[in-house]
Scaffold this motif. Structure first.
Motif, PDB file in Angstrom:
ATOM      1  N   VAL A 143     -73.139 -39.603 -41.224  1.00 45.95           N
ATOM      2  CA  VAL A 143     -73.146 -40.055 -39.972  1.00 45.95           C
ATOM      3  C   VAL A 143     -71.961 -41.133 -39.946  1.00 45.95           C
ATOM      4  CG1 VAL A 143     -73.712 -41.190 -38.134  1.00 45.95           C
ATOM      5  CG2 VAL A 143     -75.441 -39.603 -39.199  1.00 45.95           C
ATOM      6  N   LYS A 144     -70.864 -40.912 -39.279  1.00 41.36           N
ATOM      7  CA  LYS A 144     -69.953 -42.073 -39.010  1.00 41.36           C
ATOM      8  C   LYS A 144     -70.343 -43.289 -38.241  1.00 41.36           C
ATOM      9  CE  LYS A 144     -66.228 -39.673 -38.133  1.00 41.36           C
ATOM     10  NZ  LYS A 144     -64.653 -39.358 -37.822  1.00 41.36           N
ATOM     11  N   LEU A 145     -70.356 -44.491 -38.628  1.00 37.50           N
ATOM     12  CA  LEU A 145     -70.787 -45.739 -37.726  1.00 37.50           C
ATOM     13  C   LEU A 145     -69.653 -46.650 -37.484  1.00 37.50           C
ATOM     14  CD1 LEU A 145     -73.622 -45.097 -39.921  1.00 37.50           C
ATOM     15  CD2 LEU A 145     -74.410 -46.010 -37.966  1.00 37.50           C
ATOM     16  N   ALA A 146     -69.802 -47.171 -36.412  1.00 35.66           N
ATOM     17  CA  ALA A 146     -68.930 -48.431 -36.168  1.00 35.66           C
ATOM     18  C   ALA A 146     -69.435 -49.456 -35.223  1.00 35.66           C
ATOM     19  CB  ALA A 146     -67.615 -47.558 -35.365  1.00 35.66           C
ATOM     20  N   THR A 147     -68.968 -50.600 -35.234  1.00 33.22           N
ATOM     21  CA  THR A 147     -69.405 -51.509 -34.727  1.00 33.22           C
ATOM     22  C   THR A 147     -68.080 -52.824 -34.583  1.00 33.22           C
ATOM     23  OG1 THR A 147     -71.034 -53.231 -34.189  1.00 33.22           O
ATOM     24  CG2 THR A 147     -70.356 -53.163 -36.535  1.00 33.22           C
ATOM     25  N   ASP A 148     -68.280 -53.589 -33.775  1.00 28.68           N
ATOM     26  CA  ASP A 148     -66.982 -54.662 -33.653  1.00 28.68           C
ATOM     27  C   ASP A 148     -67.528 -55.783 -34.533  1.00 28.68           C
ATOM     28  OD1 ASP A 148     -68.031 -56.843 -31.579  1.00 28.68           O
ATOM     29  OD2 ASP A 148     -68.743 -54.697 -30.982  1.00 28.68           O
ATOM     30  N   ILE A 181     -75.157 -35.161 -31.770  1.00 36.14           N
ATOM     31  CA  ILE A 181     -73.761 -34.683 -32.064  1.00 36.14           C
ATOM     32  C   ILE A 181     -73.844 -33.318 -32.174  1.00 36.14           C
ATOM     33  CG2 ILE A 181     -72.138 -34.560 -33.852  1.00 36.14           C
ATOM     34  CD1 ILE A 181     -72.912 -37.586 -34.764  1.00 36.14           C
ATOM     35  N   LYS A 182     -74.531 -32.297 -32.696  1.00 33.00           N
ATOM     36  CA  LYS A 182     -74.408 -31.007 -32.689  1.00 33.00           C
ATOM     37  C   LYS A 182     -74.629 -30.367 -31.584  1.00 33.00           C
ATOM     38  CE  LYS A 182     -76.091 -27.044 -35.111  1.00 33.00           C
ATOM     39  NZ  LYS A 182     -77.101 -26.522 -36.169  1.00 33.00           N
ATOM     40  N   ALA A 183     -75.691 -31.195 -30.642  1.00 35.89           N
ATOM     41  CA  ALA A 183     -75.917 -30.464 -29.427  1.00 35.89           C
ATOM     42  C   ALA A 183     -74.941 -30.705 -28.421  1.00 35.89           C
ATOM     43  CB  ALA A 183     -77.279 -30.980 -28.801  1.00 35.89           C
ATOM     44  N   GLN A 184     -74.259 -31.727 -28.557  1.00 39.85           N
ATOM     45  CA  GLN A 184     -73.105 -32.101 -27.494  1.00 39.85           C
ATOM     46  C   GLN A 184     -71.640 -31.613 -28.020  1.00 39.85           C
ATOM     47  OE1 GLN A 184     -73.861 -33.615 -24.510  1.00 39.85           O
ATOM     48  NE2 GLN A 184     -75.836 -33.559 -24.923  1.00 39.85           N
ATOM     49  N   GLY A 185     -71.719 -31.092 -29.126  1.00 39.57           N
ATOM     50  CA  GLY A 185     -70.377 -30.643 -29.653  1.00 39.57           C
ATOM     51  C   GLY A 185     -69.357 -31.804 -29.936  1.00 39.57           C
ATOM     52  N   PHE A 186     -69.934 -33.019 -30.439  1.00 36.31           N
ATOM     53  CA  PHE A 186     -69.183 -34.242 -30.880  1.00 36.31           C
ATOM     54  C   PHE A 186     -68.952 -34.270 -32.445  1.00 36.31           C
ATOM     55  CE2 PHE A 186     -70.776 -36.611 -26.650  1.00 36.31           C
ATOM     56  CZ  PHE A 186     -69.822 -35.678 -26.053  1.00 36.31           C
ATOM     57  N   GLU A 187     -69.099 -33.155 -33.122  1.00 34.46           N
ATOM     58  CA  GLU A 187     -68.401 -33.157 -34.577  1.00 34.46           C
ATOM     59  C   GLU A 187     -67.357 -34.190 -34.816  1.00 34.46           C
ATOM     60  OE1 GLU A 187     -69.491 -30.553 -32.843  1.00 34.46           O
ATOM     61  OE2 GLU A 187     -71.645 -29.872 -33.917  1.00 34.46           O
ATOM     62  N   GLY A 188     -67.471 -35.067 -35.868  1.00 35.71           N
ATOM     63  CA  GLY A 188     -66.491 -36.120 -36.065  1.00 35.71           C
ATOM     64  C   GLY A 188     -66.523 -37.180 -35.273  1.00 35.71           C
ATOM     65  N   TYR A 189     -67.394 -37.457 -34.492  1.00 32.01           N
ATOM     66  CA  TYR A 189     -67.411 -38.708 -33.559  1.00 32.01           C
ATOM     67  C   TYR A 189     -68.165 -39.731 -34.358  1.00 32.01           C
ATOM     68  CZ  TYR A 189     -66.009 -36.727 -29.129  1.00 32.01           C
ATOM     69  OH  TYR A 189     -65.227 -36.313 -28.285  1.00 32.01           O
ATOM     70  N   PHE A 190     -67.779 -41.039 -33.853  1.00 34.50           N
ATOM     71  CA  PHE A 190     -68.481 -42.121 -34.521  1.00 34.50           C
ATOM     72  C   PHE A 190     -69.851 -42.571 -33.510  1.00 34.50           C
ATOM     73  CE2 PHE A 190     -64.343 -42.897 -36.042  1.00 34.50           C
ATOM     74  CZ  PHE A 190     -64.457 -43.473 -37.272  1.00 34.50           C
ATOM     75  N   PHE A 191     -70.875 -42.855 -34.422  1.00 29.38           N
ATOM     76  CA  PHE A 191     -72.009 -43.675 -33.795  1.00 29.38           C
ATOM     77  C   PHE A 191     -71.742 -45.057 -33.404  1.00 29.38           C
ATOM     78  CE2 PHE A 191     -76.597 -44.900 -33.927  1.00 29.38           C
ATOM     79  CZ  PHE A 191     -77.036 -44.434 -32.660  1.00 29.38           C
ATOM     80  N   SER A 192     -71.483 -45.359 -32.307  1.00 34.10           N
ATOM     81  CA  SER A 192     -71.075 -46.786 -32.063  1.00 34.10           C
ATOM     82  C   SER A 192     -72.195 -47.615 -31.649  1.00 34.10           C
ATOM     83  CB  SER A 192     -70.056 -46.826 -30.969  1.00 34.10           C
ATOM     84  OG  SER A 192     -69.568 -48.252 -30.661  1.00 34.10           O
ATOM     85  N   ILE A 193     -72.312 -48.706 -32.327  1.00 36.25           N
ATOM     86  CA  ILE A 193     -73.506 -49.713 -32.272  1.00 36.25           C
ATOM     87  C   ILE A 193     -72.973 -51.016 -31.699  1.00 36.25           C
ATOM     88  CG2 ILE A 193     -75.436 -50.724 -33.135  1.00 36.25           C
ATOM     89  CD1 ILE A 193     -75.180 -48.227 -35.314  1.00 36.25           C
ATOM     90  N   ARG A 194     -73.140 -51.456 -30.891  1.00 36.64           N
ATOM     91  CA  ARG A 194     -72.644 -52.978 -30.184  1.00 36.64           C
ATOM     92  C   ARG A 194     -73.678 -53.784 -29.546  1.00 36.64           C
ATOM     93  NH1 ARG A 194     -67.338 -52.360 -31.140  1.00 36.64           N
ATOM     94  NH2 ARG A 194     -66.511 -50.166 -31.192  1.00 36.64           N
ATOM     95  N   LYS A 202     -77.575 -36.804 -35.692  1.00 34.88           N
ATOM     96  CA  LYS A 202     -76.667 -35.353 -35.980  1.00 34.88           C
ATOM     97  C   LYS A 202     -77.313 -34.365 -35.014  1.00 34.88           C
ATOM     98  CE  LYS A 202     -76.285 -36.148 -40.964  1.00 34.88           C
ATOM     99  NZ  LYS A 202     -76.751 -35.652 -42.240  1.00 34.88           N
ATOM    100  N   GLU A 203     -78.541 -34.620 -34.553  1.00 33.64           N
ATOM    101  CA  GLU A 203     -79.107 -33.527 -33.395  1.00 33.64           C
ATOM    102  C   GLU A 203     -78.153 -33.508 -32.265  1.00 33.64           C
ATOM    103  OE1 GLU A 203     -83.173 -33.289 -32.965  1.00 33.64           O
ATOM    104  OE2 GLU A 203     -83.563 -33.206 -35.023  1.00 33.64           O
TER     105      GLU A 203
END
Length: 127
Positions: A80-85, A36-49, A33-34
């Motif tokens: 936190v929105k997460l995504a993986t394949d 995402i906020k610092a980078q201005g990436f609100e709404g982005y997914f945390f992608s784990i692959r 979350k920190e």
């Protein structure tokens, strides 16, 4: 990266809840979350692959992405929105990701019950 093979406690998941590949600790959620906020990436997914890497063969790839890819497994944890394949989820099932901070450095620590061994430097693993 540490690939300790301890099994996370999943007993708190409500019955009927979908099985997710990864669970973040409170510290990991806070760190994501920190960033995402610092980078201005609100709404982005945390992608784990899981990707080919290192001397043991497999490694973790973490990114913030605007959109998940077609066929991704997606879920949300504590905002936190997460995504993986699908392929990565086979290697990640039951994994707990923590965020640790120490004098020697800070980073995400993976407790992956599927990792049978890791390389000497701890950046890759085998199943």
């Amino acid at each position: 990266m540490d690939t300790t093979t301890t099994t996370p406690d999943t007993s708190q998941a409500p019955q009927g809840a979908p099985q997710v590949a990864v669970r973040l600790t409170e510290a990991a959620v806070r760190q994501v979350k920190e960033v995402i906020k610092a980078q201005g990436f609100e709404g982005y997914f945390f992608s784990i692959r899981v990707v080919p890497a290192g001397c043991s063969g497999l490694g973790y790839d973490l990114n913030l992405v605007k959109e998940s890819k077609a066929g991704d497994v997606v879920w949300e944890q504590d905002g936190v929105k997460l995504a993986t394949d699908g392929m990565s989820s086979q290697y990640l099932g039951g994994t707990e990701i923590d965020y640790v901070s120490a004098i020697t450095g800070s980073g995400f620590k993976f407790n992956n019950p599927n990792a049978k061994s890791s390389c000497g430097c701890g950046t890759s693993f085998t199943t």
